[in-house]
Design a protein around this motif. Sequence first.
Motif, PDB file in Angstrom:
ATOM      1  N   LYS A   8      44.514  29.060  36.190  1.00 56.65           N
ATOM      2  CA  LYS A   8      43.574  28.085  36.794  1.00 56.65           C
ATOM      3  C   LYS A   8      42.298  28.789  37.260  1.00 56.65           C
ATOM      4  CE  LYS A   8      46.682  24.490  38.397  1.00 56.65           C
ATOM      5  NZ  LYS A   8      48.005  25.143  38.276  1.00 56.65           N
ATOM      6  N   ASN A   9      42.456  29.925  37.944  1.00 59.46           N
ATOM      7  CA  ASN A   9      41.287  30.647  38.464  1.00 59.46           C
ATOM      8  C   ASN A   9      40.410  31.165  37.324  1.00 59.46           C
ATOM      9  OD1 ASN A   9      42.322  30.273  41.046  1.00 59.46           O
ATOM     10  ND2 ASN A   9      43.350  32.259  41.070  1.00 59.46           N
ATOM     11  N   LEU A  10      41.046  31.596  36.236  1.00 61.86           N
ATOM     12  CA  LEU A  10      40.293  32.082  35.076  1.00 61.86           C
ATOM     13  C   LEU A  10      39.445  30.951  34.493  1.00 61.86           C
ATOM     14  CD1 LEU A  10      39.587  33.878  32.606  1.00 61.86           C
ATOM     15  CD2 LEU A  10      41.835  33.300  31.647  1.00 61.86           C
ATOM     16  N   ARG A  11      40.073  29.792  34.300  1.00 61.90           N
ATOM     17  CA  ARG A  11      39.328  28.668  33.708  1.00 61.90           C
ATOM     18  C   ARG A  11      38.167  28.245  34.595  1.00 61.90           C
ATOM     19  NH1 ARG A  11      42.036  27.028  29.154  1.00 61.90           N
ATOM     20  NH2 ARG A  11      44.310  27.281  29.152  1.00 61.90           N
ATOM     21  N   ALA A  12      38.339  28.358  35.925  1.00 65.33           N
ATOM     22  CA  ALA A  12      37.255  27.981  36.845  1.00 65.33           C
ATOM     23  C   ALA A  12      36.145  29.031  36.849  1.00 65.33           C
ATOM     24  CB  ALA A  12      37.815  27.800  38.249  1.00 65.33           C
ATOM     25  N   ALA A  13      36.531  30.312  36.815  1.00 67.56           N
ATOM     26  CA  ALA A  13      35.525  31.381  36.948  1.00 67.56           C
ATOM     27  C   ALA A  13      34.806  31.678  35.632  1.00 67.56           C
ATOM     28  CB  ALA A  13      36.195  32.657  37.469  1.00 67.56           C
ATOM     29  N   ALA A  14      35.497  31.478  34.504  1.00 65.79           N
ATOM     30  CA  ALA A  14      34.895  31.785  33.192  1.00 65.79           C
ATOM     31  C   ALA A  14      35.280  30.672  32.214  1.00 65.79           C
ATOM     32  CB  ALA A  14      35.379  33.154  32.706  1.00 65.79           C
ATOM     33  N   PRO A  15      34.647  29.493  32.352  1.00 68.53           N
ATOM     34  CA  PRO A  15      35.053  28.323  31.555  1.00 68.53           C
ATOM     35  C   PRO A  15      34.936  28.535  30.051  1.00 68.53           C
ATOM     36  CG  PRO A  15      33.332  27.752  33.181  1.00 68.53           C
ATOM     37  CD  PRO A  15      33.525  29.220  33.263  1.00 68.53           C
ATOM     38  N   ASP A  16      34.123  29.484  29.627  1.00 71.55           N
ATOM     39  CA  ASP A  16      33.961  29.707  28.185  1.00 71.55           C
ATOM     40  C   ASP A  16      34.817  30.858  27.659  1.00 71.55           C
ATOM     41  OD1 ASP A  16      32.200  27.595  27.954  1.00 71.55           O
ATOM     42  OD2 ASP A  16      30.488  28.840  28.565  1.00 71.55           O
ATOM     43  N   ALA A  17      35.739  31.322  28.464  1.00 71.67           N
ATOM     44  CA  ALA A  17      36.659  32.356  27.972  1.00 71.67           C
ATOM     45  C   ALA A  17      37.640  31.709  26.998  1.00 71.67           C
ATOM     46  CB  ALA A  17      37.416  32.972  29.135  1.00 71.67           C
ATOM     47  N   GLU A  18      38.060  32.477  25.994  1.00 74.01           N
ATOM     48  CA  GLU A  18      39.113  31.982  25.100  1.00 74.01           C
ATOM     49  C   GLU A  18      40.450  32.418  25.698  1.00 74.01           C
ATOM     50  OE1 GLU A  18      40.723  32.754  20.717  1.00 74.01           O
ATOM     51  OE2 GLU A  18      38.526  32.863  20.899  1.00 74.01           O
ATOM     52  N   VAL A  19      41.171  31.457  26.271  1.00 76.58           N
ATOM     53  CA  VAL A  19      42.354  31.789  27.066  1.00 76.58           C
ATOM     54  C   VAL A  19      43.593  31.928  26.171  1.00 76.58           C
ATOM     55  CG1 VAL A  19      43.817  31.050  28.994  1.00 76.58           C
ATOM     56  CG2 VAL A  19      41.352  30.565  29.041  1.00 76.58           C
ATOM     57  N   ASN A  24      49.221  54.953  31.232  1.00 79.14           N
ATOM     58  CA  ASN A  24      48.820  56.353  30.998  1.00 79.14           C
ATOM     59  C   ASN A  24      47.376  56.489  30.567  1.00 79.14           C
ATOM     60  OD1 ASN A  24      51.235  57.658  31.640  1.00 79.14           O
ATOM     61  ND2 ASN A  24      52.116  57.025  29.665  1.00 79.14           N
ATOM     62  N   GLY A  25      46.492  55.815  31.279  1.00 70.39           N
ATOM     63  CA  GLY A  25      45.061  55.979  31.023  1.00 70.39           C
ATOM     64  C   GLY A  25      44.487  55.041  29.980  1.00 70.39           C
ATOM     65  N   GLU A  26      45.339  54.223  29.350  1.00 74.57           N
ATOM     66  CA  GLU A  26      44.824  53.316  28.317  1.00 74.57           C
ATOM     67  C   GLU A  26      44.018  52.152  28.914  1.00 74.57           C
ATOM     68  OE1 GLU A  26      47.940  51.504  25.986  1.00 74.57           O
ATOM     69  OE2 GLU A  26      46.501  50.472  24.714  1.00 74.57           O
ATOM     70  N   PHE A  27      44.454  51.669  30.090  1.00 73.46           N
ATOM     71  CA  PHE A  27      43.796  50.514  30.726  1.00 73.46           C
ATOM     72  C   PHE A  27      43.154  50.932  32.043  1.00 73.46           C
ATOM     73  CE2 PHE A  27      47.832  48.099  29.174  1.00 73.46           C
ATOM     74  CZ  PHE A  27      47.340  48.024  27.875  1.00 73.46           C
ATOM     75  N   LYS A  28      42.198  50.090  32.497  1.00 71.80           N
ATOM     76  CA  LYS A  28      41.643  50.274  33.842  1.00 71.80           C
ATOM     77  C   LYS A  28      41.480  48.921  34.525  1.00 71.80           C
ATOM     78  CE  LYS A  28      36.755  50.069  32.570  1.00 71.80           C
ATOM     79  NZ  LYS A  28      35.516  50.781  32.302  1.00 71.80           N
ATOM     80  N   LEU A  29      41.408  48.977  35.845  1.00 71.03           N
ATOM     81  CA  LEU A  29      41.178  47.779  36.646  1.00 71.03           C
ATOM     82  C   LEU A  29      39.668  47.646  36.815  1.00 71.03           C
ATOM     83  CD1 LEU A  29      43.028  45.772  38.242  1.00 71.03           C
ATOM     84  CD2 LEU A  29      42.707  47.245  40.224  1.00 71.03           C
ATOM     85  N   VAL A  30      39.133  46.425  36.576  1.00 67.84           N
ATOM     86  CA  VAL A  30      37.686  46.225  36.691  1.00 67.84           C
ATOM     87  C   VAL A  30      37.235  46.291  38.152  1.00 67.84           C
ATOM     88  CG1 VAL A  30      35.837  44.539  36.308  1.00 67.84           C
ATOM     89  CG2 VAL A  30      37.527  44.974  34.515  1.00 67.84           C
ATOM     90  N   LYS A  31      38.117  45.879  39.070  1.00 65.81           N
ATOM     91  CA  LYS A  31      37.808  45.869  40.512  1.00 65.81           C
ATOM     92  C   LYS A  31      36.670  44.918  40.837  1.00 65.81           C
ATOM     93  CE  LYS A  31      39.868  50.235  41.737  1.00 65.81           C
ATOM     94  NZ  LYS A  31      39.685  51.660  41.797  1.00 65.81           N
ATOM     95  N   ALA A  32      36.817  43.673  40.362  1.00 68.98           N
ATOM     96  CA  ALA A  32      35.879  42.600  40.691  1.00 68.98           C
ATOM     97  C   ALA A  32      36.703  41.389  41.112  1.00 68.98           C
ATOM     98  CB  ALA A  32      35.012  42.277  39.485  1.00 68.98           C
ATOM     99  N   PRO A  33      37.341  41.466  42.298  1.00 73.22           N
ATOM    100  CA  PRO A  33      38.273  40.399  42.695  1.00 73.22           C
ATOM    101  C   PRO A  33      37.579  39.050  42.861  1.00 73.22           C
ATOM    102  CG  PRO A  33      37.946  41.960  44.503  1.00 73.22           C
ATOM    103  CD  PRO A  33      37.243  42.531  43.313  1.00 73.22           C
ATOM    104  N   PHE A  34      38.265  37.957  42.445  1.00 72.53           N
ATOM    105  CA  PHE A  34      37.632  36.634  42.566  1.00 72.53           C
ATOM    106  C   PHE A  34      38.539  35.548  43.116  1.00 72.53           C
ATOM    107  CE2 PHE A  34      39.187  34.904  38.452  1.00 72.53           C
ATOM    108  CZ  PHE A  34      39.512  36.070  37.772  1.00 72.53           C
ATOM    109  N   SER A  35      39.665  35.908  43.773  1.00 74.06           N
ATOM    110  CA  SER A  35      40.458  34.893  44.496  1.00 74.06           C
ATOM    111  C   SER A  35      41.405  35.590  45.462  1.00 74.06           C
ATOM    112  CB  SER A  35      41.302  34.069  43.526  1.00 74.06           C
ATOM    113  OG  SER A  35      42.412  34.836  43.110  1.00 74.06           O
ATOM    114  N   ASP A  36      41.890  34.836  46.439  1.00 74.97           N
ATOM    115  CA  ASP A  36      42.939  35.316  47.346  1.00 74.97           C
ATOM    116  C   ASP A  36      44.262  34.721  46.907  1.00 74.97           C
ATOM    117  OD1 ASP A  36      41.453  36.894  48.948  1.00 74.97           O
ATOM    118  OD2 ASP A  36      41.262  35.457  50.593  1.00 74.97           O
TER     119      ASP A  36
END
Length: 318
Positions: free
Chosen positions: A191-202, A238-250
């Motif tokens: 739900k939060n994804l659709r609200a924050a980035a309505p044009d994302a392909e979910v 093991n280093g393949e992924f990272k956290l963007v650190k741009a929180p957008f909900s509680d």
Amino acid sequence: MTRSPRLAAVLLMALALVAGACGADDPAIDTGAGQDATTDTTALEPPEFEAGTTMAEIQSEGKLVVGTKFDQPGFGLRNPTTGEVEGFDVEIAELMAQGIFGGTQEEAAEKIEFVEAVSKNREPFIQDGRVDIVVATYTINDARKEVVDFAGPYFVAEQDIMVKSDNEDITSAEDMNGETVCTAKGSTSEKNLRAAAPDAEVVLFDTYSQCAEALTDGRVTAVTTDNTILAGLVQASNGEFKLVKAPFSDEPYGIGLEKGDDAFRSFLNDRLEEIMENGEWEEAFAGTLGAIGLDTPEPPDIDRYGEGGDTATTTTAA
Ligand code: GLU
């Protein structure tokens, strides 16, 4: 003391091994306040509950059925070697069980049957009586409160984004517009994804570990859910992924239970407050999420919404 320092060290190591292998059910072994000592040796008197309450029923059956995640490092992860689920949610469930059965945390843990829950089946599991409680990174919100009740919160996460380590394009929630983004069915993350980035392909899966596989394969560009869940997946990558650190909900996590069972909810809230005050909450956090690099926060205030005829939705200050 006549023992040599070397012998003392060997004895300490042996003690640590015994404590590690057998847990802390031997009162002679003091696990101390070490960060990895998540099992407390204190034995509680079995409490007496009013007949007919859920607590009395669970106590007399000698079994608490708990829905939790099996694929989320730090919260609920099934250890492939032992078959046991481990993590902060598991610790919280064990401490609740200890409040019902008495004895030590370890003894209470043996009376829990853990059932794998995924995001979309948490409400049905509670409504159908498949589980007594759900402790599964489960956000308290009004839509869910229509069909289940929540004790807590016992932790507050924030939704964030995980990408491949070399991705410099996604630095905020809006940047997910136009990208393929994975999250779990039936989650607040969707739900939060659709609200924050309505044009994302979910892209939706049942679990976040399936999303992590899709990120590895390049089927999706990002995964979004609670920062704490992502922190565990980042660590496991093991280093393949990272956290963007741009929180957008509680995302306040609660213990889900049958709607309208106010006596059980009050009991769980009291028990949560007890472990937040006596240091066991902190110890559980440090021994699980602490091990994946998270600093132990202050525990949140419990929200006793609607309890005892009180219609206030917020709790009193600690
Ligand atoms: N806490 C959010 C939720 O309850 C996302 C994590 C999850 O799906 O378990 O929906």
